[in-house]
Each structure stands twice: as structure tokens, then as C-alpha cells.
Design an enzyme around this catalytic site. Structure first.
Site, PDB file in Angstrom:
ATOM      1  N   ARG A  49       0.831  -1.211   0.000  1.00 27.26           N
ATOM      2  CA  ARG A  49       0.000   0.000   0.000  1.00 27.26           C
ATOM      3  C   ARG A  49       0.865   1.261   0.000  1.00 27.26           C
ATOM      4  O   ARG A  49       1.724   1.429   0.854  1.00 27.26           O
ATOM      5  CB  ARG A  49      -0.908  -0.010   1.226  1.00 27.26           C
ATOM      6  CG  ARG A  49      -1.772   1.227   1.403  1.00 27.26           C
ATOM      7  CD  ARG A  49      -2.738   1.020   2.555  1.00 27.26           C
ATOM      8  NE  ARG A  49      -2.039   0.647   3.780  1.00 27.26           N
ATOM      9  CZ  ARG A  49      -1.497   1.530   4.627  1.00 27.26           C
ATOM     10  NH1 ARG A  49      -1.557   2.839   4.366  1.00 27.26           N
ATOM     11  NH2 ARG A  49      -0.902   1.137   5.728  1.00 27.26           N
ATOM     12  N   HIS A 109       1.821 -18.797   6.493  1.00 27.08           N
ATOM     13  CA  HIS A 109       1.080 -19.294   7.650  1.00 27.08           C
ATOM     14  C   HIS A 109      -0.310 -19.666   7.137  1.00 27.08           C
ATOM     15  O   HIS A 109      -0.952 -18.873   6.453  1.00 27.08           O
ATOM     16  CB  HIS A 109       0.989 -18.229   8.740  1.00 27.08           C
ATOM     17  CG  HIS A 109       0.204 -18.651   9.952  1.00 27.08           C
ATOM     18  ND1 HIS A 109       0.262 -19.936  10.462  1.00 27.08           N
ATOM     19  CD2 HIS A 109      -0.659 -17.975  10.755  1.00 27.08           C
ATOM     20  CE1 HIS A 109      -0.515 -20.023  11.529  1.00 27.08           C
ATOM     21  NE2 HIS A 109      -1.097 -18.860  11.725  1.00 27.08           N
ATOM     22  N   GLY A 135      11.386 -12.764  10.081  1.00 37.49           N
ATOM     23  CA  GLY A 135      11.938 -12.313   8.815  1.00 37.49           C
ATOM     24  C   GLY A 135      13.370 -11.826   8.889  1.00 37.49           C
ATOM     25  O   GLY A 135      14.176 -12.117   7.993  1.00 37.49           O
ATOM     26  N   SER A 253      24.193 -25.321  37.182  1.00 42.50           N
ATOM     27  CA  SER A 253      24.704 -25.976  38.393  1.00 42.50           C
ATOM     28  C   SER A 253      23.860 -27.202  38.739  1.00 42.50           C
ATOM     29  O   SER A 253      22.710 -27.342  38.290  1.00 42.50           O
ATOM     30  CB  SER A 253      24.678 -25.004  39.566  1.00 42.50           C
ATOM     31  OG  SER A 253      23.334 -24.728  39.944  1.00 42.50           O
TER      32      SER A 253
END
Length: 334
Positions: A49, A109, A135, A253
Site C-alpha cells: 500500500r 502461515h 523475517g 549448576s
């Protein structure tokens, strides 16, 4: 079941040789994938855009961004990398009217395709190539000669040609250097949402805040609570990343390791596991998708309010001050 994994020798860039690839959205994934594709010799156009910060970013990277409609008309392979919550409206208004038989409609996705918000028309195959990293990492690893592992999935009825296009695309953005795992739209979408909600974002955020609040309410200094409950988390996650749970336990530890085994299950209880299953069920049934879609149609009031409240949580206030004192951290402000 052993995953099918593809590497460089399994992918051939010639499948993209005569294709025009439109990257729709020049945000986190868009800027990285567009640049990697171009550097791999692909013909890339950007749909973004005008007047937006991402439009200016694309121009600064020597692209000539087009309106979404124009980019789709000119392309053979169209990858929708816009935010999930805007994809459906943009698809109906600016993408669907210009799709042609033989086009490949991509995403990174599967949310909108899996939950029926984006439905490719007859003759247009759906393809998912999803880098398993943000990204900026997709770009930086590619530049260094490496690559972020990816997932690949085909829509119902998609052809073997589309699979080869997907593998070539993954190779062009560096994915086959790290490995490309074959999956499905359902598996990618549902596991991605579950991971975000239960561990990576939701689970970790609430665990950190709850631990911080517990220490502060008990009278400990907020600065001490911040270091113990948030700052040092990176050290542990880096050990996970390098060698899994065993390497983390080897590196800390014996006291910390014993506390891990004996106290961890008191935090992640059977009730927690039951709630995880409920969350997964909500994702699988589309209940979360419906909730998120309706939230955005209402202007996202609850989402925006929660974002505002959490940015003012004490751990965020203390953290902003402390990070400014640590010169070795490239401190970020939202």
C-alpha cells in the site's frame, strides 16, 4: 512417523525461471523473502500500500512497489504475507478478482486458508512455504550463507508441479540449506497457534510475569526480580537452542538441575496439561479462529486494551530502565 525433509539437492530453481513472483506485504517476512528471492535470481515484484512505512522500506531496498491488484495481475506465483487479520478482506477485494488458472497462491502461515477465509478458485493451487523464524533471521542467515528451516504444504488437489515450485521457492529464500519439512495446512496452522499460545508467547509471558510478581509481592527488589525471571531467560533459551534440555541441564549448576526436576512439575501441573489440551481443542475446532476474526471485525477493542495494560506492567517499566543501562544490549522500545 518420520518427517520428510528436503535439502538443496532436492530443489531446482529452474522451476521459477519463467515465473513472476508477487510478494504481497513488505513486513517482517515480506521484506526478507523478497530480497532473498531477488538475490537468488528470481523475478520479484512487491505489492504494498502506497504511503505506508513498508512501502518506503521497499523503495529503499530498490523495489518498485505496486498496488496489490496490479501485482497480482502481473504474477504467476502470489504469496500473501500480510497480517492474518487483514488477509481475508484484501483477498476478496484485491486478489481473487485477478487470479487466473495456473496461478499458485502462497502463504507462510496457513491460518486463513485452513479456516476458510481464503479459498483459492478452481485451477489455482494453494501452497505454503513457512520459514520457522522471524523475517530478520530469514534475511540475515541467507546473507551469511545459511538458511532458516522451512515447512512446505500443498493445498488439496495441488499438483506435483506446484510441489516443485514450492521447493524451488524454499531454496531461493535459503530454506533448503536448513531443511524443508513436509507437512499439511492443518498441521502447520494448528501447531503454530498452539506453540504461540501455550509456550512461545502466552505461556512464557504469563510465567515470567507471575514469577516477577511473586518476588516483588514478597518484598524483593523489582530489579532483582527482573534479572532472575526475565533477563536470564535468554541464557537458558540459548542453551535449549544449542543442545536441547540435556545440554541446558549439563551447563547449569547441580543445584539448578535438581530444582528443575523437583519443582518444575509443581509449576506445570496436571491441571496445566489439561488446559493445554483444552486450548488445542479450541484451535482444532476453529473456536480461536472465530474469536480472533470477530475481535478484528469489532475493531479489536479487547486486544488493544490488553496490549496497553501489559505495556505498563511493572516488569516492563523496570525492564525499560535496566536495559538502557546495559550498553551491550541493543535495547528496543515499542
Amino acid at each position: 512417523m518420520t518427517a520428510k525433509i528436503y535439502y538443496d539437492n532436492d530443489a531446482d530453481l529452474s522451476h521459477l525461471k519463467d515465473k513472476v513472483i508477487a510478494i504481497l506485504g513488505y513486513g517482517s517476512q515480506g521484506h526478507a523473502q523478497a530480497q532473498n528471492l531477488r538475490d537468488s535470481g528470481c523475478n520479484v515484484i512487491v505489492g504494498q500500500r502506497p504511503g505506508s512505512a513498508n512501502y518506503d522500506l521497499a523503495v529503499s531496498h530498490n523495489f518498485d512497489p505496486k498496488p496489490i491488484d496490479e501485482a497480482v495481475k502481473a504474477a504467476d506465483v502470489i504469496n500473501i504475507l500480510l497480517p492474518d487479520e487483514v488477509q481475508a478482506d484484501v483477498y476478496r477485494q484485491h486478489i481473487l478478482p485477478h487470479l487466473k488458472p495456473g496461478n499458485v497462491l502462497m502463504c507462510s502461515h496457513g491460518f486463513n486458508i485452513h479456516f476458510g477465509q481464503v479459498e483459492p478458485p478452481k485451477g489455482v493451487d494453494a501452497l505454503l512455504v513457512a520459514p520457522k523464524g522471524p523475517g530478520h533471521l530469514v534475511r540475515s542467515e541467507y546473507v551469511k550463507g545459511g538458511g532458516v528451516p522451512c515447512l512446505i504444504a500443498l493445498g488439496e488437489g495441488a499438483s506435483e508441479t506446484t510441489r516443485q515450485i514450492g521447493l524451488a521457492y524454499a531454496k531461493a529464500i535459503g530454506g533448503t540449506r536448513g531443511g524443508v519439512i513436509e507437512t499439511t495446512f492443518a498441521e502447520e496452522t494448528e501447531t503454530d497457534l498452539f506453540g504461540e499460545q501455550v509456550v512461545l508467547c502466552g505461556g512464557v509471558s504469563e510465567l515470567v510475569k507471575a514469577a516477577f510478581d511473586t518476588l516483588v509481592e514478597a518484598g524483593y527488589q523489582p530489579e532483582m526480580a527482573y534479572f532472575e525471571c526475565m533477563h536470564e531467560l535468554k541464557l537458558i533459551v540459548d542453551l535449549f537452542y544449542e543442545g536441547g534440555l540435556s545440554y541446558m541441564r549439563y551447563s547449569v549448576s547441580n543445584t539448578a538441575e535438581y530444582g528443575d526436576y523437583t519443582r518444575g512439575p509443581r509449576i506445570i501441573t496436571e491441571e496445566t496439561r489439561k488446559e493445554m489440551k483444552r486450548i488445542l481443542s479450541e484451535i482444532q475446532q476453529g473456536l480461536f479462529a472465530r474469536e480472533w476474526i470477530l475481535e478484528n471485525k469489532a475493531g479489536a477493542p479487547a486486544f488493544k486494551a490488553r496490549r496497553r495494560l501489559d505495556r505498563n506492567h511493572q516488569i516492563e517499566v523496570v525492564g525499560r530502565r535496566l536495559r538502557k543501562l546495559m550498553s551491550w544490549i541493543d535495547a528496543k522500545e515499542v
